[in-house]
Design an enzyme around this catalytic site. Sequence first.
Site, PDB file in Angstrom:
ATOM      1  N   HIS A 117      -0.220  15.889  47.389  1.00 15.63           N
ATOM      2  CA  HIS A 117      -1.053  17.063  47.637  1.00 15.63           C
ATOM      3  C   HIS A 117      -0.814  17.570  49.047  1.00 15.63           C
ATOM      4  CE1 HIS A 117      -4.551  19.676  47.833  1.00 15.63           C
ATOM      5  NE2 HIS A 117      -4.505  19.650  46.519  1.00 15.63           N
ATOM      6  N   ASP A 175      -4.290  17.351  38.677  1.00 14.31           N
ATOM      7  CA  ASP A 175      -3.505  17.658  37.476  1.00 14.31           C
ATOM      8  C   ASP A 175      -3.000  16.408  36.762  1.00 14.31           C
ATOM      9  OD1 ASP A 175      -3.538  20.558  37.838  1.00 14.31           O
ATOM     10  OD2 ASP A 175      -2.415  20.101  39.650  1.00 14.31           O
TER      11      ASP A 175
HETATM   12  C1  LIG Z   1       1.726  19.297  45.799  1.00 14.47           C
HETATM   13  C2  LIG Z   1       2.980  19.240  46.650  1.00 14.47           C
HETATM   14  C3  LIG Z   1       3.745  20.564  46.513  1.00 14.47           C
HETATM   15  C4  LIG Z   1       2.572  19.052  48.110  1.00 14.47           C
HETATM   16  O1  LIG Z   1       3.727  18.999  48.796  1.00 14.47           O
HETATM   17  P1  LIG Z   1       3.825  18.955  50.363  1.00 14.47           P
HETATM   18  O2  LIG Z   1       2.561  19.056  51.052  1.00 14.47           O
HETATM   19  O3  LIG Z   1       4.819  19.992  50.700  1.00 14.47           O
HETATM   20  O4  LIG Z   1       4.292  17.518  50.578  1.00 14.47           O
HETATM   21  P2  LIG Z   1       5.602  17.175  51.295  1.00 14.47           P
HETATM   22  O5  LIG Z   1       6.719  18.042  50.841  1.00 14.47           O
HETATM   23  O6  LIG Z   1       5.287  17.172  52.772  1.00 14.47           O
HETATM   24  O7  LIG Z   1       5.865  15.725  50.798  1.00 14.47           O
HETATM   25  C5  LIG Z   1       6.403  14.781  51.626  1.00 14.47           C
HETATM   26  C6  LIG Z   1       7.489  14.071  50.905  1.00 14.47           C
HETATM   27  O8  LIG Z   1       6.980  13.565  49.705  1.00 14.47           O
HETATM   28  C7  LIG Z   1       7.785  13.982  48.624  1.00 14.47           C
HETATM   29  N1  LIG Z   1       6.940  14.293  47.512  1.00 14.47           N
HETATM   30  C8  LIG Z   1       5.817  15.054  47.534  1.00 14.47           C
HETATM   31  N2  LIG Z   1       5.280  15.069  46.311  1.00 14.47           N
HETATM   32  C9  LIG Z   1       6.062  14.318  45.514  1.00 14.47           C
HETATM   33  C10 LIG Z   1       6.015  13.985  44.153  1.00 14.47           C
HETATM   34  N3  LIG Z   1       5.038  14.437  43.374  1.00 14.47           N
HETATM   35  N4  LIG Z   1       6.984  13.207  43.657  1.00 14.47           N
HETATM   36  C11 LIG Z   1       7.967  12.751  44.444  1.00 14.47           C
HETATM   37  N5  LIG Z   1       8.063  13.042  45.740  1.00 14.47           N
HETATM   38  C12 LIG Z   1       7.119  13.831  46.270  1.00 14.47           C
HETATM   39  C13 LIG Z   1       8.518  15.211  49.100  1.00 14.47           C
HETATM   40  O9  LIG Z   1       9.749  15.380  48.436  1.00 14.47           O
HETATM   41  C14 LIG Z   1       8.693  14.920  50.555  1.00 14.47           C
HETATM   42  O10 LIG Z   1       9.821  14.155  50.709  1.00 14.47           O
HETATM   43  P3  LIG Z   1      10.919  14.486  51.836  1.00 14.47           P
HETATM   44  O11 LIG Z   1      10.163  14.387  53.133  1.00 14.47           O
HETATM   45  O12 LIG Z   1      11.934  13.414  51.649  1.00 14.47           O
HETATM   46  O13 LIG Z   1      11.417  15.838  51.540  1.00 14.47           O
HETATM   47  C15 LIG Z   1       3.877  18.065  46.230  1.00 14.47           C
HETATM   48  O14 LIG Z   1       3.201  16.858  46.448  1.00 14.47           O
HETATM   49  C16 LIG Z   1       4.334  18.184  44.795  1.00 14.47           C
HETATM   50  O15 LIG Z   1       5.318  18.871  44.525  1.00 14.47           O
HETATM   51  N6  LIG Z   1       3.641  17.510  43.841  1.00 14.47           N
HETATM   52  C17 LIG Z   1       3.976  17.615  42.449  1.00 14.47           C
HETATM   53  C18 LIG Z   1       3.451  18.923  41.882  1.00 14.47           C
HETATM   54  C19 LIG Z   1       1.960  18.886  41.711  1.00 14.47           C
HETATM   55  O16 LIG Z   1       1.391  17.939  41.204  1.00 14.47           O
HETATM   56  N7  LIG Z   1       1.321  19.981  42.110  1.00 14.47           N
HETATM   57  C20 LIG Z   1      -0.110  20.136  41.988  1.00 14.47           C
HETATM   58  C21 LIG Z   1      -0.800  20.024  43.293  1.00 14.47           C
HETATM   59  S1  LIG Z   1      -2.548  19.968  43.095  1.00 14.47           S
END
Ligand SMILES: CC(C)(COP(=O)(O)OP(=O)(O)OC[C@H]1O[C@@H](n2cnc3c(N)ncnc32)[C@H](O)[C@@H]1OP(=O)(O)O)[C@@H](O)C(=O)NCCC(=O)NCCS
Length: 408
Positions: A263, A320
Amino acid sequence: MAETVRVKNTGLRGVTVADTKVSFIDGEQGILIYRGYRIEELARSSSYLETAYLLLQGTLPNREELAAFTRQVAAAREIPDFVVESLKKLPRGAHPMDVLQASIPILAMADPELQAENREAAARKAIRLIARLPGVVAAWNRVRNGMEPLPPDDRLSHAGNFLWQLRGTKPDEEVARDLDVCLVLHADHTFNASTFACREVASTRAHMYAAVAAGIGALSGSLHGGANAQVLKMLLEIQSERDIPGWVEKRLDQGQRIMGMGHAVYKTMDPRAWFLKEMGLRLGKKLGQEKWPRLSGEVEQAALKAFEKRGFKTLKPNVDFFSAPVYHLMGISGDLMTPVFAVARIAGWCAHIIEEEFAEAQEKPALYRPEAEYVGQYCGLMGCAYEAVEARGETRKSQGASRKASGG
Ligand SMILES: CC(C)(COP(=O)(O)OP(=O)(O)OC[C@H]1O[C@@H](n2cnc3c(N)ncnc32)[C@H](O)[C@@H]1OP(=O)(O)O)[C@@H](O)C(=O)NCCC(=O)NCCS
């Protein structure tokens, strides 16, 4: 004018862009508060309509206020005929999120107060949207399956009526209450992508429906509200998988994400996820389908272990991850899961749009207008030499080097 803060290419993480009185998140501790009330308390004790009133008006309603609000929602539920007729003309394969988004400007045309700019009218527009979104989702599901939409049954709760309009059978009371709790849990979430989209559009003084249509577009994406459908897809894909940890490892090794995990704000388990996890276990038992909560539990454990191994200690299940199996148990199809999210979030969107429109949290410049750094082709302030189309081609590759300049 505040000093410009350079936070480009960070997805605005950690940037405070406005004040709000609607909701609050403590991402470290996993706390979500609507208008001062903890989400756990509202999920246990409130109903969706009461929570919607709270979000829109800022205080919990008394008995008369809640009864009046419930009557107003009931009176607004019927979808205007021309909206239903327009649904019937759409291709049956259209995605319900596209249909829902397309229906918003059509619903706008049925709102007698569309251009009214006072707060009371804005609250009435919000009531119409809250009342009609479930009807549009249900009507589309029936139309695409060759059935006539059903009239609302106002004796049922907001969620119960939605299930009735979707299926045409009286919903099980416990399932209807569970869905109502799901709607409470999804009703607002501060400045998430779709709410920010709504507020950004509202800041231009576009009307409430234009802002909501933008929010629905933002919600549809798989990193936001669309994640629930992706979680179901994942569960269906791995339902006969013997080696869940192996599947998770492989997916991560391929650079793919585990949907429903992680998240932008929570660094611990999403407080809404706890409720949905428990609900899934209970519903699975009640409906004799314990396979789904068991499967999501196995994926959760495998993913947490795999994240830990890779040093991602703050990636935990979000809303989700557990709403998908719950909706699946309720018989809600994958492509209706994100529309159900919208049916809930409409209350929060409207509360934020009203707050934006009437500057209820804090006076601020009327229009969102961030800056971007220009990193494209640049030939100086006089601009690149324009050549007739016949003369291009050969020269294109050698034209103007890329250079940074601030955009206007
Ligand atoms: C929600 C989301 C976009 C938040 O992302 P964010 O704040 O940008 O988090 P970050 O990109 O800083 O994540 C840090 C690291 O964790 C990884 N990561 C984050 N969510 C991940 C997931 N669900 N599965 C695998 N790796 C994940 C990223 O790839 C990143 O890795 P990197 O530093 O090697 O590139 C992300 O967690 C995600 O894509 N989750 C899956 C989709 C989802 O469930 N969305 C609903 C949100 S309520």
